[in-house]
Design a protein around this motif. Structure first.
Motif, PDB file in Angstrom:
ATOM      1  N   UNK A  24       0.542  -1.184  -0.008  1.00  0.00           N
ATOM      2  CA  UNK A  24       0.008   0.019  -0.140  1.00  0.00           C
ATOM      3  C   UNK A  24       0.877   1.267  -0.198  1.00  0.00           C
ATOM      4  N   UNK A  25       2.289   1.215  -0.151  1.00  0.00           N
ATOM      5  CA  UNK A  25       2.977   2.403  -0.087  1.00  0.00           C
ATOM      6  C   UNK A  25       2.653   3.440  -1.088  1.00  0.00           C
ATOM      7  N   UNK A  26       2.267   4.607  -0.441  1.00  0.00           N
ATOM      8  CA  UNK A  26       1.930   5.680  -1.400  1.00  0.00           C
ATOM      9  C   UNK A  26       0.701   6.582  -0.553  1.00  0.00           C
ATOM     10  N   UNK A  46       7.267   3.443   3.044  1.00  0.00           N
ATOM     11  CA  UNK A  46       8.136   2.196   2.905  1.00  0.00           C
ATOM     12  C   UNK A  46       8.543   1.623   4.222  1.00  0.00           C
ATOM     13  N   UNK A  47       8.974   2.553   5.087  1.00  0.00           N
ATOM     14  CA  UNK A  47       9.522   1.851   6.516  1.00  0.00           C
ATOM     15  C   UNK A  47       8.518   1.319   7.309  1.00  0.00           C
ATOM     16  N   UNK A  48       7.386   1.165   6.873  1.00  0.00           N
ATOM     17  CA  UNK A  48       6.443   0.495   7.775  1.00  0.00           C
ATOM     18  C   UNK A  48       5.427   1.428   8.658  1.00  0.00           C
ATOM     19  N   UNK A  49       5.358   2.733   8.494  1.00  0.00           N
ATOM     20  CA  UNK A  49       4.484   3.805   9.271  1.00  0.00           C
ATOM     21  C   UNK A  49       3.692   4.258   8.306  1.00  0.00           C
ATOM     22  N   UNK A  50       2.633   5.004   9.000  1.00  0.00           N
ATOM     23  CA  UNK A  50       1.512   5.494   8.173  1.00  0.00           C
ATOM     24  C   UNK A  50       1.014   6.819   9.158  1.00  0.00           C
ATOM     25  N   UNK A  51       0.477   7.746   8.296  1.00  0.00           N
ATOM     26  CA  UNK A  51      -0.121   8.747   8.820  1.00  0.00           C
ATOM     27  C   UNK A  51      -1.408   9.384   8.021  1.00  0.00           C
ATOM     28  N   UNK A  52      -2.392  10.216   8.363  1.00  0.00           N
ATOM     29  CA  UNK A  52      -3.230  10.739   7.659  1.00  0.00           C
ATOM     30  C   UNK A  52      -4.215  11.411   8.602  1.00  0.00           C
ATOM     31  N   UNK A  53      -5.301  11.915   7.811  1.00  0.00           N
ATOM     32  CA  UNK A  53      -6.435  12.932   8.414  1.00  0.00           C
ATOM     33  C   UNK A  53      -7.711  12.604   7.771  1.00  0.00           C
ATOM     34  N   UNK A  65      -4.379  10.682  12.198  1.00  0.00           N
ATOM     35  CA  UNK A  65      -3.945   9.239  12.233  1.00  0.00           C
ATOM     36  C   UNK A  65      -2.270   9.057  12.396  1.00  0.00           C
ATOM     37  N   UNK A  66      -1.873   8.112  13.088  1.00  0.00           N
ATOM     38  CA  UNK A  66      -0.488   7.706  12.999  1.00  0.00           C
ATOM     39  C   UNK A  66      -0.820   6.229  13.255  1.00  0.00           C
ATOM     40  N   UNK A  67       0.603   5.372  12.716  1.00  0.00           N
ATOM     41  CA  UNK A  67       0.307   3.861  12.982  1.00  0.00           C
ATOM     42  C   UNK A  67       1.397   3.150  12.165  1.00  0.00           C
ATOM     43  N   UNK A  68       1.256   2.151  12.220  1.00  0.00           N
ATOM     44  CA  UNK A  68       2.307   1.220  11.402  1.00  0.00           C
ATOM     45  C   UNK A  68       1.407   0.054  10.723  1.00  0.00           C
TER      46      UNK A  68
END
Length: 227
Positions: A24-26, A46-53, A65-68
């Motif tokens: 899902x990278x992108x 790509x490092x396995x982290x995620x973020x959003x709103x 949002x933050x996560x892995x």
């Protein structure tokens, strides 16, 4: 309420490249459904982290949002923290991705079970500008004026303005828009009331939106046009 935690979202402006199928990278524009409905923007790194709103109909605020995440078999799985105002929720999710085309899946937290479907972030409608129209609530129709300003984050705008129910009441908040001009707004007034409004903004003429006041559950009907 509606306070933007900008430091959390800073990575969303960076350019990323989608990896192979099932990754899902992108950056993704996502429709949220299930226990709540709304629009969100998420970036998987790509490092396995995620973020959003996101802004949803029942959040009455901007959610950060933050996560892995990681890939397990044919799916990506992960966990996240969602911050809405002063409230923090923890959840988990799983889904599948088609590189450069789509992601879909489901998640669960203490505020319910959700589904999401997303496509890569592309050119989005420009919502910035001045809007005028009417607001109907408790059987009373009043005038309103809104200024919508870009934040620099995809699909996310600040809203400031007023509504006149016999006296002027200042309002502020956020609006999130998708590529089809669908919008969800979270608004707060200077009397402490908060509300959510949603619908589709037309390119010309008046757009009809509907919503709900948080404290008393009353319905809100909005008609606005961009100047």
């Amino acid at each position: 309420m509606c306070a933007l935690v900008g430091v959390v979202c800073c990575g969303l402006l960076a350019t990323t490249t989608n990896a192979a199928t099932e990754s899902p990278v992108g950056r993704w524009e996502a429709a949220i459904s299930g226990a709540d409905k709304g629009i969100g923007y998420f970036e998987f790194h790509a490092d396995g982290s995620l973020e959003g709103y996101a802004v949803t109909r029942a959040s009455y605020d901007l959610a950060i949002f933050t996560g892995s995440w990681s890939i397990v078999g044919p799916k990506f799985v992960g966990s996240y923290t969602e911050t809405i105002g002063g409230n923090v929720l923890n959840g988990s999710f799983s889904g599948t991705a088609k590189a450069n085309r789509s992601i879909s899946g489901s998640g669960a937290a203490s505020n319910g079970t959700f589904s999401f479907k997303g496509t890569p972030v592309v050119s989005l409608p420009n919502m910035a500008g001045n809007y005028g129209g009417t607001v109907k609530q408790h059987g009373v129709t009043s005038t309103t004026y809104l200024t919508v300003t870009a934040t620099g984050y995809p699909g996310l705008y600040e809203v400031n303005g007023w509504v006149n129910f016999g006296s002027f009441i200042d309002i502020s908040g956020y609006i999130v828009v998708n590529k089809k001009s669908g919008v969800v707004l979270c608004l707060e007034n200077d009397m402490g009331g908060v509300s959510s409004v949603w619908g589709t903004i037309k390119a010309s003429g008046y757009s009809s939106l509907k919503g709900k006041q948080y404290d008393d559950g009353s319905s809100i009907a909005v008609k606005v046009s961009r100047f």
